[in-house]
Scaffold this active site. Structure first.
Site, PDB file in Angstrom:
ATOM      1  N   GLU A 197       1.605   8.480   2.397  1.00 13.00           N
ATOM      2  CA  GLU A 197       1.992   7.751   3.626  1.00 13.00           C
ATOM      3  C   GLU A 197       1.387   8.388   4.881  1.00 13.00           C
ATOM      4  OE1 GLU A 197       6.305   7.367   3.527  1.00 13.00           O
ATOM      5  OE2 GLU A 197       6.246   6.382   1.576  1.00 13.00           O
ATOM      6  N   GLU A 301       5.607   3.331  -4.320  1.00  9.60           N
ATOM      7  CA  GLU A 301       7.012   3.332  -3.854  1.00  9.60           C
ATOM      8  C   GLU A 301       7.338   1.938  -3.346  1.00  9.60           C
ATOM      9  OE1 GLU A 301       8.360   6.210  -0.933  1.00  9.60           O
ATOM     10  OE2 GLU A 301       7.028   7.750  -1.749  1.00  9.60           O
TER      11      GLU A 301
END
Ligand code: BMA
Length: 375
Positions: A197, A301
């Site tokens: 991320e 995710e």
């Protein structure tokens, strides 16, 4: 006696027939990975992931067998999982988090014991599951958490003032990865997804907290350090967060020689149906990027942050991922009632999850073949 012998012979033949039928032998000789010295089992895992992506989409769950809603595994416990409690099958992909391994702690930042993790990783592997590891390591410049945005990347790269400290941290990481072994002592292959991320700015390695060049160096440096420390059981995954523009996917990419698997983390923050298009768009960008490089790709995710729609799994998630070519979709952890991302028996969308699980292209641990190396 004769009849008993016949019966035994019949049963053994039947067993052999079925076990051969469910075994896939893979030629790994041409497999090229980030790590030239990757173990045969690591190469096999890479090919297995590619093969699974051809057959369907694997279900993944973070901290799958460590805890769920209102239960926690102890070292003695068996292999429980919330998704299994709902559908009667285990996730194919088991996610683990090793934040605080760098500090030499015995439990991770979410209080999961590293000993339990080691044990559950071995069991998942034995049963044909795939293990993947993320690392929310502390901020090496401040000793704050991953979410402390104080710039730190430059200080841990070669010649930086925190280099020695970082090397100690990476040593502990390497020791843990090397401690993942089967009963017979073979290193268990794992998908490692560090520094994820990065296009967001909530972690110290994120967009506004280090330069793109520093980020790429950080990723490459870690891969090189792991190889130097003789860690050869890793596939490396690069996973940005949901994209603001297609170019964002590539911005921090450390290079084809440093990445085996492409990923993306995409959460449904509002819970609404615009998520279907969001999924399709972001997966499309990742797919184009991955296919030109012949690398497998996955949703590393996801989850519904506002779980109010009882049909979320079938109405929102599935239309966004079907026929997308992703190898798996991993639901984040079931920590507590206001922080869970898969399902559990009394959960609002449990029936929808069951229906999702009945689709032919949705794969659990029990649905995939046994993969073996072709000699
Ligand atoms: C985040 C949250 C945190 C957790 C971290 C690492 O997304 O779930 O509570 O500490 O992942 O597992």
């Amino acid at each position: 006696m004769k009849n008993t012998f016949r019966l035994t012979y019949f049963v053994i033949s039947l067993l052999l027939f079925y076990s051969c039928g469910s075994t896939k032998y893979i030629d790994i000789s041409e497999t090229k990975l980030t790590d030239d010295a990757a173990t045969p089992e690591t190469k096999l895992l890479f090919q297995k992931i590619k093969s699974i992506a051809n057959d369907g989409i694997g279900i993944g769950h973070q901290d799958a067998t460590a805890y769920g809603l209102n239960w926690k595994a102890s070292d003695k416990d068996t292999f429980r999982n919330d998704i299994h409690d709902v559908v009667g099958k285990y996730p194919l992909v088991h996610g683990w988090e090793i934040g605080h391994i760098e500090l030499g702690n015995t439990i991770n930042l979410d209080t999961v014991s590293f000993n339990l993790m080691r044990k559950q990783i071995a069991t998942a592997h034995k049963l044909g599951g795939i293990n993947t590891i993320s690392w929310h390591l502390d901020n090496p410049a401040t000793d704050g958490s991953s979410w402390d945005p104080t710039p730190a990347a430059g200080s841990i790269l070669p010649n930086g003032e925190n280099r020695d400290k970082y090397l100690t941290w990476v040593n502990r990481l390497a020791d843990f990865i090397k401690s993942l072994k089967t009963d017979s002592g073979t290193a268990i292959p794992v998908v490692f997804r560090p520094y994820h991320e990065m296009n967001g700015s909530w972690f110290w390695w994120g967009a506004n907290n280090c330069t793109t060049e520093e980020y790429k160096e950080l990723f490459r440096d870690l891969v090189n350090l792991m190889k130097e420390k003789s860690v050869h059981n890793l596939l490396y995954a690069y996973a940005p967060n949901s994209l603001n523009s297609p170019e964002e996917y590539e911005r921090f990419y450390p290079g084809d020689e440093y990445v085996d698997i492409l990923g993306i983390d995409i959460y449904n923050h509002s819970g609404d149906s615009s998520f279907v298009e969001k999924l399709k768009k972001d997966i499309g960008v990742m797919r184009d990027f991955a296919e030109t490089r012949n690398k497998p790709y996955a949703i590393t995710e996801t989850g519904n942050v506002k779980p109010e729609n009882p049909n979320w799994f079938t109405e929102i998630l599935y239309p966004g991922i079907e026929n997308s070519g992703i190898a798996w979709v991993l639901f984040w952890r079931n920590a507590r009632e206001n922080h869970y991302f898969a399902t559990y028996p009394s959960e609002i969308a449990a029936d929808s999850f069951k229906k999702l699980g009945q689709k032919n292209d949705i794969l659990f641990m029990e649905d995939v073949k046994t993969y073996k190396i072709k000699k």
